[in-house]
Design a protein around this motif. Structure first.
Motif, short mmCIF file in Angstrom:
data_model
loop_
_atom_site.label_atom_id
_atom_site.label_comp_id
_atom_site.label_asym_id
_atom_site.label_seq_id
_atom_site.Cartn_x
_atom_site.Cartn_y
_atom_site.Cartn_z
N GLY A 352 0.80 -1.21 0.00
CA GLY A 352 0.00 0.00 0.00
C GLY A 352 0.83 1.26 0.00
O GLY A 352 2.07 1.24 0.10
N ILE A 436 -0.08 -4.05 3.91
CA ILE A 436 -1.45 -3.70 4.26
C ILE A 436 -1.96 -4.60 5.39
O ILE A 436 -1.37 -5.64 5.68
CB ILE A 436 -2.39 -3.78 3.04
N ASP A 437 -3.05 -4.17 6.02
CA ASP A 437 -3.64 -4.87 7.15
C ASP A 437 -2.67 -5.03 8.31
O ASP A 437 -2.71 -6.01 9.06
CB ASP A 437 -4.19 -6.24 6.73
N ILE A 464 -2.95 0.66 6.97
CA ILE A 464 -3.53 0.56 5.63
C ILE A 464 -4.32 -0.74 5.58
O ILE A 464 -3.76 -1.82 5.77
CB ILE A 464 -2.44 0.55 4.55
N SER A 465 -5.61 -0.64 5.36
CA SER A 465 -6.47 -1.82 5.31
C SER A 465 -6.80 -2.17 3.86
O SER A 465 -6.73 -1.33 2.96
CB SER A 465 -7.78 -1.56 6.07
N SER A 466 -7.17 -3.41 3.66
CA SER A 466 -7.54 -3.86 2.32
C SER A 466 -8.68 -3.02 1.76
O SER A 466 -8.76 -2.78 0.55
CB SER A 466 -7.95 -5.33 2.36
N ASN A 470 -5.65 0.28 -0.68
CA ASN A 470 -4.19 0.29 -0.49
C ASN A 470 -3.60 1.70 -0.46
O ASN A 470 -2.41 1.87 -0.70
CB ASN A 470 -3.49 -0.56 -1.56
#
Length: 482
Positions: A352, A436-437, A464-466, A470
């Motif tokens: 991301g 990410i996540d 940064i989450s899915s 991203n």
């Protein structure tokens, strides 16, 4: 509204120590990424900080002084911190790698301040490694003050090794890899081409003999146990070395070709036991790294047989999926290894990006403020290191046949400024290639501003989450110091 422009810049980066007198090596080759004009460079470093003398006296069990022992400072930390921090690269290396004199005395000159959690704080403790050809390697935590640190070293056990190839011919250029945090740092050549260590701690230690090959087909012995016994010398003769297995791999098809500046880190545990830091049953760990071809293929020409093999792949914009989703670190996937060559396909997932805006409480952008992130990767049964970092175990094997005294330190496969940048005139920093996540702690520093306020805890963590496609925008508020 005009930006606020602080005056000074700092950068703290990892060091690599090698040789009788330590020196620094940088590996900052391209990762296929352009560096922002506001990013730190190796020449834009803070002036060398003030030092504190930390004195040592080394003795044996009979209180006799020990001369010619190496004392190397590894990390420091303030009293109020629990995390250890690497020493600044601009620091004079001869001050943190010293040898004891005839009276067993030596002095380290350590930085008086340690940069941590957005500010400099008084250095209180140091982690040091003490080694000697005849005494067990010792890891010490010492106070950084005027106290004289008296350290008693214990004599080690003596074990020698010799090796042959599959045809029974003597091999004279092999090295020894032994598990354990107190594994020998000094090896002595024997007349028959073998190697001997006199500083092995009492115990039973996983061991391999290794012969590096210029062609890449490194030879390994089978993993065996070295029984180190007090007051006894042991010689293990004619251990057979043969090429390891080939490990061929391919990145999953969702990664666009050509692959840009990819690498794969491989961590082999031929006989998994406890953590590599365990005092009684540590696992032997062999680490290597190769580049990924533009078509997504890669090859390790020779890795140890048996056990387990961890692979972590990274390239511009992509990283291999972590098998254990609950881990806070990147850890790739672990494969079972037998006696045959291994072929794998690595599932890849996107990395991301994040835009961080540095502002005052009234919304004015602040320029030239240092922001640092430290996404981590976890080595199987071992420690963590900065994402994209690597060591190659073969380097320590090569040093055993030379007069060089070296300590394994991670190198980086990309520009250090990727995760360490400063805000531009608009107060903005853009970070790329972030897992990410996962949550990423942000270090924010400048001597004129500090990162405080009621929302500090939330602002210190970037996630940064899915579901964010991203890409996220994150605000950091700073206030004038004092």
């Amino acid at each position: 509204m005009p930006p606020l422009i602080p005056r000074n810049r700092i950068a703290v980066i990892r060091l690599r120590l090698s040789g009788l007198v330590c020196f620094t090596t940088f590996l900052v080759g391209s990762w296929g990424l352009s560096e922002a004009s506001a990013a730190f460079t190796d020449s834009e470093l803070r002036a060398e900080p003030a030092v504190v003398e930390t004195r040592f006296v080394l003795e044996n069990e009979n209180t006799s002084p020990i001369s010619d022992a190496y004392i190397v400072a590894l990390q420091t930390r303030p009293r109020e911190a629990s995390q250890w921090y690497d020493l600044p690269v601009e620091f004079d290396q001869s001050k943190i790698c010293v040898r004891t004199d005839a009276l067993g005395k030596a002095t380290l000159f350590l930085p008086s301040e340690t940069f941590c959690s957005s500010s400099y704080k008084e250095t209180a403790f140091a982690r040091v490694q003490i080694s000697h050809p005849e005494y067990q390697t010792s890891l010490q935590i010492t106070s950084v003050d005027s106290t004289v640190n008296r350290v008693t070293l214990t004599r080690g056990c003596t074990v020698g090794y010799s090796a042959v190839d599959e045809a029974g011919q003597t091999i004279r250029d092999f090295g020894v890899r032994m598990a354990g945090k107190s594994a020998p740092q000094h090896w002595l050549p024997l007349p028959d081409g073998g190697l001997e260590a006199q500083s092995i701690p009492v115990g039973s230690w996983q061991t391999m003999l290794i012969q590096p090959e210029a062609t890449g087909r490194t030879r390994f012995s089978d993993l065996f146990i070295t029984p180190a016994l007090p007051n006894r010398s042991l010689l293990l003769r004619n251990l057979t070395l043969k090429p390891g297995i080939e490990v061929r791999g391919l990145l999953s098809a969702n990664v666009p070709r050509p692959i840009i500046a990819g690498q794969v880190l491989a961590v082999s545990l031929p006989r998994p036991a406890e953590s590599v830091w365990d005092g009684d049953r540590p696992s032997l760990q062999w680490i290597d790294r190769v580049s990924i071809n533009e078509d997504g293929t890669f090859l390790f020409p020779s890795m140890p047989r048996g056990g387990q093999l961890q692979l972590i792949a990274i390239c511009e914009g992509w990283i291999s999926a972590t098998q254990d989703k609950n881990l806070p670190y990147v850890a790739g996937k672990v494969f079972a290894v037998d006696l045959d060559d291994l072929k794998v396909e690595l599932e890849m997932q996107p990395l991301g990006t994040a835009t961080v805006m540095v502002e005052t409480e009234d919304g004015r952008p602040v320029a030239n403020v240092q922001l640092s992130l430290s996404p981590q990767q976890l080595l199987w049964r071992g420690n963590t290191m900065l994402l994209g970092g690597y060591v190659r175990s073969v380097d320590s094997i090569l040093s055993q046949r030379s007069s060089t005294y070296s300590i394994e330190r991670p190198e980086l496969a990309f520009p250090r400024s990727l995760y360490r940048q400063q805000s531009g005139f608009d107060g903005i920093v853009r970070f790329t290639n972030l897992p990410i996540d996962r949550s990423h702690f942000i270090d924010v520093y400048h001597h004129e501003f500090e990162h405080t306020g009621p929302e500090l805890d939330r602002q210190r963590w970037l996630r940064i989450s899915s579901s964010d496609s991203n890409d996220v925008v994150h605000r950091v508020v700073v206030t004038p110091r004092g």
